[in-house]
Design an enzyme around this catalytic site. Structure first.
Site, PDB file in Angstrom:
ATOM      1  N   GLU A 153       0.825  -1.214   0.000  1.00 18.77           N
ATOM      2  CA  GLU A 153       0.000   0.000   0.000  1.00 18.77           C
ATOM      3  C   GLU A 153       0.863   1.269   0.000  1.00 18.77           C
ATOM      4  O   GLU A 153       0.587   2.222   0.736  1.00 18.77           O
ATOM      5  CB  GLU A 153      -0.965  -0.004   1.199  1.00 18.77           C
ATOM      6  CG  GLU A 153      -1.959  -1.154   1.150  1.00 18.77           C
ATOM      7  CD  GLU A 153      -3.045  -1.058   2.221  1.00 18.77           C
ATOM      8  OE1 GLU A 153      -2.898  -0.236   3.137  1.00 18.77           O
ATOM      9  OE2 GLU A 153      -4.038  -1.795   2.127  1.00 18.77           O
ATOM     10  N   GLU A 185      -6.681  -7.835  -0.757  1.00 17.64           N
ATOM     11  CA  GLU A 185      -7.243  -7.729   0.590  1.00 17.64           C
ATOM     12  C   GLU A 185      -8.726  -7.420   0.503  1.00 17.64           C
ATOM     13  O   GLU A 185      -9.122  -6.301   0.198  1.00 17.64           O
ATOM     14  CB  GLU A 185      -6.542  -6.640   1.424  1.00 17.64           C
ATOM     15  CG  GLU A 185      -5.172  -7.028   1.922  1.00 17.64           C
ATOM     16  CD  GLU A 185      -4.610  -6.041   2.934  1.00 17.64           C
ATOM     17  OE1 GLU A 185      -5.409  -5.263   3.524  1.00 17.64           O
ATOM     18  OE2 GLU A 185      -3.387  -6.023   3.127  1.00 17.64           O
TER      19      GLU A 185
END
Length: 844
Positions: free
Chosen positions: A188, A259
């Site tokens: 991320e 995710e």
């Protein structure tokens, strides 16, 4: 003529695509490649259903069962991070044993014929202490984490190389015959990249090149990295990637969801947080209907943040609302509903991977996404309206679509699954999968009599006894170096009677401004109070009235961390601990003690002598419990483990804040006094792995920071999900197992009728029918109630079909369940609600 040409062109394209995909399937090349449609694993296109299970958040004795339950839930892949700071807590000293045995964990996944996704980071976030980065990185001169910074890149490269060499040596990558099909570098990074400007851009290029240099024959991904350098694949994290993901940054990359958040991690002070099974099923079905071919549930099993591994203010229990709860038990209907969806999607596999996609608008907020080719067709009918159910006509058939739902039709004709599983005229959602409720049962067999508690009061230091001196209070992170949550600060100040207030009803006030996370204060040996921050705002101010005397006054503070940060830019520059100390209300004005010279001590004396171990507990003097329970005390007792193999936990009734050890192993931080807005502790039960327990005389030690607690109210409990329920309406979809694909032909193998299916955990059977109603019952599992109509024979029918069995099937059929005497619900679709109790045979 033009219309005919278009159809001819359409089928030519389909034929070419079908040939190209069949070639990909027939090749026996080892390794993993990809194109714009999917990953290609050992020459075959795959739909990947993955679940995150983190090896340090469970024990090796749990791993096989967790993996097995994931596979039975329809997963074919397990994902895990690699946790640098548990493997190399001390620079150059490595630990890959016990709960840290990464290789053993991966091999156990391979033994169950499943794939592995490995996420190396090395920054992982994961609500894990320091985002997985070891503390010692902070002390390397000139280091800037996650940037084009030479010191950081040097250490990162050494670590990643070590892990990659270890995995290659064990032959764990797909081209070597191993289970690893996908790897991730960084994590991320887009969320902080701008903070580093050009050094962020160059760092992400460097990280990608580092990953590719290992040449392991599997693709690399970067989640939430829109500019992932080729050939690294950019992937999505979130709850609704079918709508929020802009897609791969190149047309030759597949659409992957790394995710899929099955719930919300919890921090101390949070109220309960859930994510419905229906919402997850809708999101996954939508993602796969829009060319997605991989989803990874984060988490599939959250587990436990043992010891001090949780990040700042994160609870010891992690992602308990996942399909497998903290204790590894199936949370229904989430586990079962997703299992049904995985089977439905697999029935569409050939069409999804080989068919040509197109979209048909069926109305406002209504659409059909179709994958079609020679001899294949699958359709996803979506009602994107959040409140409006509707019946649509699709290829000549009326199909009911509940609000915000997707129906899956593997043959473009037959609905085998709906993400809401509701039917016309129903006001309650009816998941075909069973429900269950979790029970915590006091384990009376865990001790022959009430637990006998003893206590030891932590020694409070003074300025004169502390050797580490500094002009002002030292920063807490760098003082403790992540070896403990605690550090003492002490100073002294001499006051005359003229300094003190003359009026008896006026007291001076101690004011400590702290950068976090929590603080206890003592003045002249007396406890005066505590204060703390929270997950959002770590900083706080402690303000407490104090008793001062003419002469020397001792000010003692205990600074406390509750985990290191786990996210954001410039993590190496985060700080905690007291930054200013003042006394207000003196006759001579405000007294600033910040630069008064302070003594320091890292950790508690009880930690140093390891009073939580069998040997260390004999190094201090324990006394019997007294009525007064002072702050910062240790408590110990012994207990025998509960009989059986059900999970074990401590119910921490009437306790405050601190840490728990079982036979010398920390099971994490407890914090009962930090209440949620609902007035309840965020976490009350704390998991004790069975593998931590001995056959008898288990040492339980609790460090308790707060005064007035009652350890005698703590309960040893066992955990079960033996309350099993079903809530299904007439006309709901039949079980998805009623259909199969064989020799590329979709066919029905069951009778296609609506049924209620109940199944106890392995080795248990249904011993009681606690509720059964066919009519219009209301409520939820554990709290059903009769409506205004009910068949008088429904409970008897369920008892005849289910008692004494591990599983049973109940037809949702008036001919079976209706007593013919009540017509109050005659004109509506009736509902069957059932609640049964499961138990081991010897427990009946």
């Amino acid at each position: 003529m033009a219309e005919t040409s278009r159809y001819l062109l359409f089928f030519v394209v389909l034929s070419l695509l079908s040939v190209s995909f069949s070639v990909a399937k027939k090749t026996t090349t080892k390794g993993v490649t990809y194109d714009g449609r999917s990953l290609i694993v050992n020459g075959r296109r795959e739909l990947i259903f993955s679940g995150a299970i983190h090896y340090p958040r469970s024990t090796p004795s749990q791993w096989a069962e967790l993996i097995s339950k994931a596979k039975r839930g329809g997963l074919n892949t397990i994902e895990t991070y690699v946790f640098w700071n548990v493997h190399e807590a001390i620079q150059g000293q490595f630990n890959f044993e016990g709960q840290n045995d990464l290789v053993k964990f991966i091999k156990m996944i391979q033994e169950q014929d499943m794939h592995v996704i490995i996420r190396l980071g090395p920054f992982i976030q994961a609500e894990w202490n320091n985002g997985g980065l070891p503390y010692w990185l902070r002390e390397i001169p000139g280091i800037i984490f996650r940037s084009d910074n030479a010191p950081f890149k040097t250490e990162m490269q050494k670590w990643i190389s070590k892990i990659m060499d270890m995995l290659k040596e064990e032959k764990l990558f797909s081209p070597q015959g191993g289970p690893i099909i996908l790897a991730q570098i960084e994590n991320e990074y887009n969320t902080i990249q701008l903070a580093y400007r050009e050094l962020g851009n160059s760092y992400i290029q460097w990280a990608a090149n580092l990953a590719l240099s290992f040449d392991v024959g599997v693709p690399w991904v970067m989640c939430k990295q829109y500019d992932a350098p080729d050939p690294v694949i950019n992937t999505c994290n979130g709850r609704h990637c079918g709508d929020t993901f802009p897609g791969p940054n190149r047309p030759n990359k597949p659409s992957l969801w790394t995710e899929n958040w099955t719930a919300q991690f919890r921090v101390f002070g949070d109220p309960p947080s859930q994510r419905a099974a229906e919402d997850i099923a809708f999101a996954v079905s939508r993602f796969f209907s829009k060319n997605g071919t991989l989803t990874n549930y984060y988490m599939y099993h959250g587990g436990t943040n043992f010891g001090r591994t949780a990040a700042h203010f994160v609870t010891t229990r992690y992602y308990d609302e996942a399909p497998l709860d903290e204790f590894g038990m199936q949370r229904e209907p989430k586990w079962g509903h997703l299992k049904d969806m995985h089977r439905a999607l697999n029935l569409c596999k050939r069409s999804l991977l080989s068919g040509v996609p197109r979209v048909e608008k069926l109305g406002v907020d209504l659409e059909a996404r179709i994958y079609e080719g020679p001899g294949m067709c699958a359709a996803f009918l979506a009602n994107n309206a959040t409140t409006r159910p509707i019946t649509v006509k699709f290829r000549g058939t009326d199909i009911y679509l509940p609000s915000k739902s997707i129906s899956i039709l593997p043959d473009c004709k037959t609905v085998v699954f709906n993400s809401q599983s509701a039917s016309p005229d129903i006001y309650e959602l009816c998941i075909v999968s069973q429900h269950n409720a979790r029970n915590f049962v006091r384990a009376s067999s865990s001790h022959k009599k009430e637990l006998t508690w003893k206590t030891y009061k932590e020694v409070q230091p003074t300025f004169d006894t502390l050797t580490k001196k500094n002009k002002n209070p030292l920063e807490l992170f760098s003082l403790t170096k992540d070896t403990t949550d605690y550090a003492w600060y002490s100073t002294s100040v001499e006051l005359s009677w003229r300094d003190l207030p003359f009026k008896q009803n006026i007291k001076p006030v101690l004011v400590v401004a702290s950068l976090g996370h929590a603080l206890m204060a003592f003045v002249n040996g007396k406890y005066v109070g505590t204060a703390h921050g929270n997950h959002v705002e770590k900083s706080f101010v402690l303000e407490k009235p104090v008793e001062l005397v003419a002469g020397v006054n001792h000010i003692v503070l205990l600074g406390m961390t509750v985990g290191f940060p786990d996210s954001g830019a410039y993590m190496e520059k985060r700080f905690a601990g007291p930054r200013s100390v003042e006394i207000l209300g003196l006759n001579t004005g405000t007294l600033d003690l910040t630069n008064n010279e302070w003594g320091h001590q890292v950790g508690l004396d009880g930690e140093k002598v390891r009073v939580y171990t069998q040997g260390g507990s004999h190094r201090v003097k324990w006394t019997a419990l007294e009525k007064v329970r002072p702050a910062l005390s240790w408590y110990k007792t012994y207990f025998d483990p509960p009989k059986g193999d059900e999970p074990v936990a401590l119910k921490m009734n009437n306790m405050g804040k601190g840490m728990i050890w079982i036979n010398g192993k920390s099971i994490g931080r407890h914090w009962m006094s930090f209440l949620s807005p609902l007035g309840q502790p965020t976490q009350s039960e704390y998991h004790i792995p069975r593998s931590y327990l001995k056959p008898s005389d288990n040492l339980l030690v609790i460090l308790e920071e707060e005064e007035g607690v009652r350890p005698e109210d703590i309960e040893v409990v066992t955990v079960n999900r033996d309350t099993i329920c079903s809530y299904i309406q007439e006309g709901s979809p039949a079980p998805v197992t009623d259909w199969e694909i064989k020799a590329n032909v979709f066919r029905q193998v069951g009778d296609g009728k609506t049924v209620s299916q109940l199944k106890c955990p392995i080795s248990k059977e249904i011993v009681a029918v606690e509720f059964a109603s066919f009519g219009n019952p209301i409520g939820s599992c554990g709290s059903y109630m009769h409506g205004d109509c009910n068949s008088s024979i429904s409970k008897k029918v369920v008892e005849q079909l289910c008692l004494g069995k591990n599983s049973c099937v109940i037809p949702v059929d008036r001919a079976v369940l209706d007593d013919k005497k009540s017509d109050a619900c005659a004109d509506t679709r009736q509902i069957l609600a059932v609640q049964v109790k499961c138990a081991a045979v010897d427990e009946k």
